[in-house]
Enzyme design. Sequence first.
Site, PDB file in Angstrom:
ATOM      1  N   LYS A   1       0.499  -1.680  -0.111  1.00  0.00           N
ATOM      2  CA  LYS A   1      -0.105   0.232  -0.213  1.00  0.00           C
ATOM      3  C   LYS A   1       0.902   0.667  -0.239  1.00  0.00           C
ATOM      4  O   LYS A   1       0.489   2.071  -0.832  1.00  0.00           O
ATOM      5  CB  LYS A   1      -0.996   0.196   1.644  1.00  0.00           C
ATOM      6  CG  LYS A   1      -2.017   1.065   1.160  1.00  0.00           C
ATOM      7  CD  LYS A   1      -2.863   1.593   2.664  1.00  0.00           C
ATOM      8  CE  LYS A   1      -4.020   2.220   2.921  1.00  0.00           C
ATOM      9  NZ  LYS A   1      -4.638   2.567   3.711  1.00  0.00           N
TER      10      LYS A   1
ATOM     11  N   GLU B   1      10.761  -4.470   4.761  1.00  0.00           N
ATOM     12  CA  GLU B   1      10.456  -5.882   4.174  1.00  0.00           C
ATOM     13  C   GLU B   1      10.236  -6.150   2.922  1.00  0.00           C
ATOM     14  O   GLU B   1      11.275  -6.944   1.680  1.00  0.00           O
ATOM     15  CB  GLU B   1      10.087  -6.374   4.488  1.00  0.00           C
ATOM     16  CG  GLU B   1      10.105  -6.833   6.446  1.00  0.00           C
ATOM     17  CD  GLU B   1       9.381  -6.089   7.302  1.00  0.00           C
ATOM     18  OE1 GLU B   1       9.077  -5.028   6.681  1.00  0.00           O
ATOM     19  OE2 GLU B   1       9.524  -6.735   8.333  1.00  0.00           O
TER      20      GLU B   1
ATOM     21  N   GLY C   1      -4.614  -1.920   4.876  1.00  0.00           N
ATOM     22  CA  GLY C   1      -3.667  -2.994   4.453  1.00  0.00           C
ATOM     23  C   GLY C   1      -4.495  -4.020   5.137  1.00  0.00           C
ATOM     24  O   GLY C   1      -4.673  -5.131   4.720  1.00  0.00           O
ATOM     25  N   ARG C   2      -5.175  -4.444   6.176  1.00  0.00           N
ATOM     26  CA  ARG C   2      -5.204  -6.039   6.562  1.00  0.00           C
ATOM     27  C   ARG C   2      -7.331  -5.876   6.205  1.00  0.00           C
ATOM     28  O   ARG C   2      -7.088  -7.190   6.271  1.00  0.00           O
ATOM     29  CB  ARG C   2      -5.462  -6.296   8.230  1.00  0.00           C
ATOM     30  CG  ARG C   2      -6.065  -5.112   8.881  1.00  0.00           C
ATOM     31  CD  ARG C   2      -5.932  -5.169  10.136  1.00  0.00           C
ATOM     32  NE  ARG C   2      -6.331  -4.017  11.367  1.00  0.00           N
ATOM     33  CZ  ARG C   2      -5.821  -2.817  10.807  1.00  0.00           C
ATOM     34  NH1 ARG C   2      -4.438  -2.375  10.824  1.00  0.00           N
ATOM     35  NH2 ARG C   2      -5.920  -2.041  11.695  1.00  0.00           N
TER      36      ARG C   2
ATOM     37  N   GLU D   1      -4.540  -6.659  14.973  1.00  0.00           N
ATOM     38  CA  GLU D   1      -4.049  -5.357  14.360  1.00  0.00           C
ATOM     39  C   GLU D   1      -4.921  -4.182  15.284  1.00  0.00           C
ATOM     40  O   GLU D   1      -4.365  -3.176  15.089  1.00  0.00           O
ATOM     41  CB  GLU D   1      -3.135  -5.446  13.396  1.00  0.00           C
ATOM     42  CG  GLU D   1      -2.234  -4.281  13.374  1.00  0.00           C
ATOM     43  CD  GLU D   1      -1.686  -4.482  11.602  1.00  0.00           C
ATOM     44  OE1 GLU D   1      -2.195  -4.696  10.463  1.00  0.00           O
ATOM     45  OE2 GLU D   1      -0.511  -4.538  11.717  1.00  0.00           O
TER      46      GLU D   1
ATOM     47  N   HIS E   1      -2.801 -32.758  18.190  1.00  0.00           N
ATOM     48  CA  HIS E   1      -1.791 -33.745  18.317  1.00  0.00           C
ATOM     49  C   HIS E   1      -0.477 -33.452  18.806  1.00  0.00           C
ATOM     50  O   HIS E   1      -0.045 -33.339  19.498  1.00  0.00           O
ATOM     51  CB  HIS E   1      -1.406 -34.841  18.138  1.00  0.00           C
ATOM     52  CG  HIS E   1      -2.982 -35.743  17.093  1.00  0.00           C
ATOM     53  ND1 HIS E   1      -2.807 -36.974  17.725  1.00  0.00           N
ATOM     54  CD2 HIS E   1      -3.548 -35.616  15.817  1.00  0.00           C
ATOM     55  CE1 HIS E   1      -4.408 -37.294  17.310  1.00  0.00           C
ATOM     56  NE2 HIS E   1      -4.038 -36.721  16.075  1.00  0.00           N
TER      57      HIS E   1
ATOM     58  N   LYS F   1       9.495  -0.396  14.723  1.00  0.00           N
ATOM     59  CA  LYS F   1      10.941   0.039  12.356  1.00  0.00           C
ATOM     60  C   LYS F   1      11.405   0.994  12.892  1.00  0.00           C
ATOM     61  O   LYS F   1      12.539   0.994  12.627  1.00  0.00           O
ATOM     62  CB  LYS F   1       9.157   0.461  12.107  1.00  0.00           C
ATOM     63  CG  LYS F   1       8.090  -0.443  11.342  1.00  0.00           C
ATOM     64  CD  LYS F   1       7.099  -0.147  10.396  1.00  0.00           C
ATOM     65  CE  LYS F   1       5.753  -0.759  10.322  1.00  0.00           C
ATOM     66  NZ  LYS F   1       4.916  -0.009   9.487  1.00  0.00           N
TER      67      LYS F   1
HETATM   68  O1  F6P Z   1       3.569  -2.143   9.773  1.00  0.00           O
HETATM   69  C1  F6P Z   1       2.624  -2.871   9.503  1.00  0.00           C
HETATM   70  C2  F6P Z   1       1.494  -2.959   8.198  1.00  0.00           C
HETATM   71  O2  F6P Z   1       1.015  -1.294   8.008  1.00  0.00           O
HETATM   72  C3  F6P Z   1       0.536  -3.053   8.016  1.00  0.00           C
HETATM   73  O3  F6P Z   1      -1.035  -2.736   8.728  1.00  0.00           O
HETATM   74  C4  F6P Z   1       0.321  -4.081   6.566  1.00  0.00           C
HETATM   75  O4  F6P Z   1      -1.165  -4.208   6.188  1.00  0.00           O
HETATM   76  C5  F6P Z   1       1.208  -4.023   6.455  1.00  0.00           C
HETATM   77  O5  F6P Z   1       2.638  -3.349   7.288  1.00  0.00           O
HETATM   78  C6  F6P Z   1       2.154  -3.709   4.977  1.00  0.00           C
HETATM   79  O6  F6P Z   1       1.933  -2.706   4.309  1.00  0.00           O
HETATM   80  P1  F6P Z   1       2.158  -2.061   2.902  1.00  0.00           P
HETATM   81  O7  F6P Z   1       0.732  -2.503   2.362  1.00  0.00           O
HETATM   82  O8  F6P Z   1       1.815  -0.504   2.709  1.00  0.00           O
HETATM   83  O9  F6P Z   1       3.397  -2.655   2.364  1.00  0.00           O
END
Ligand code: F6P
Length: 535
Positions: free
Chosen positions: A204, A210, A265-266, A351, A382, A503
Amino acid sequence: MLSQSAAWTALKSHADEMHAFNMREEFTRDPDRASRFREQACGISLDYSKNRISDTTLALLVDLATQAGVVDKRDAMFRGEKINLTEQRAVLHTALRSPDSSLVFDGENIMRSVHAVLKKIDKFVDSVHSGKHLGYTGKRIENVVNIGIGGSDLGPKMVVTALETGSPNNAPKVHFVSNIDNADFEKVAAQIDPETTLFVIASKTFTTQETMLNANTARDWFVAQTSSKGDVAKHFVAVSTALDKTRAFGIQDDNVFEFWDWVGGRYSLWSAIGLSIALGLGAKQFRDLLSGAHAMDNHFCEAPLERNMPVLMAMLGIWYNNFCDTRQYLVLPYCYSLSEFPSYVQQLDMESNGKSIDIDGNAVDYATGPAVWGGLGSNAQHAFYQLAHQGTQFIPADFIVARDTGNEFHHHPLVANFIAQTQALMRGKRVDEVSAESSLPAEDGLHSHRYFSGNRPTNAIVLESLDARTLGALIALYEHKVFVQGVVWRINSFDQWGVELGKQLAKALEPALAGETESTNLDASTQFLVDVLRA
Ligand code: F6P
């Protein structure tokens, strides 16, 4: 104050009266219990009779939902009011799955843009599947690598894993890379060929560490093998709200699938973040997923609170969390292909509702979001079910199964285990029952180890079939459940400030770890870790 309100205090005193409530006895006393505490909508049946509730409990929980203004807040969300107060944003993921042609937000009919992006997805998927969009050496695209994390990974990964057995023959295989550890990318890279691979960079913000690290690594890997930067255009597309940043990365605007800041995002798998879903499962399954979620939206908007599945699940969660002192819940799918569902629900729930400040900026004096965990039945039987059956705390659980998974082999044993576990958690085993079946001497205390208290609550969720439409409805069910809980707890379920501090601190530590600077002002433990781990 919520905790002083009439509905809350009524529930508090009711909880005292319910201490001795025993589900097993209630089933014997009241043969209609199962037919009263049951609901059906959108291909999903919910049996919530195995909960520690009476008709009074349910009525009081509905009173609390009513007092909290769930109906008004729900309508405000669907209308596009800026209910994400801390970011001054609307929350309109429901618009992404709506067939309506008009919804005006900030003076613009957003449905035009929503449907235009969906058409763009359809067209692109068709060109990849039909072989119009080829790799740089003229070969068909056989692999898609979705690079994203959090909501840009968990939703698409869960849906693709759930439905990939129904993928069209010409669909590429979709892989997911999310972790910052390079081993994640390397593992996927070993299975793909640059000539036949399409990378979808899903973010987003297009700033997430990452994702940007993995995207750069993927681009370097690609260029190193093809020795041509020009071919990046055919093999990299992006999904983002940040066109300036996708451009800076080198992705042409035509290859960017847009979405908007009113999609969290979620909550984004319904947006262009679902591109990997459509590529892997076909545009039809993606559309079916949207229409199943829309059907659940309609149920949520139309059903009275006491017959409203997301409201019922939300209020049961609140009953346990706030009135029965249990602050966890389990998500237990008995469908192998729903293996990613617990992780998906973890982000959605934790979240969203892992907050301790209310919408007026005050600290809450009651529990909010529970810890959510789970795993696949029957494997989990199990592993951790021992604690669920005989541990000192009871943990409410959602059991999920499909009547039709498209695979008849082992179906009866699978379903028998699903039913038996909810039965065992409810019934338990009394001491007299242990004694009746045991040849060991009771006086040595050996019988007590085989005693099960029972009275442990479960929801049984039965999907008519594990198809895209029903899965869409199931996901929307959990989304709305989480929303209702956030409304009752008076928190903002749509921000996530709690992820920011880590972060920031990680960024600040990198130069010291790389040996570029000396770290200063660190606490002794952090300094020790930097020293031990310095490159
Ligand atoms: O760090 C949390 C977060 O902002 C989530 O809410 C989101 O889904 C994820 O990181 C990834 O964010 P982006 O789509 O901006 O890379």
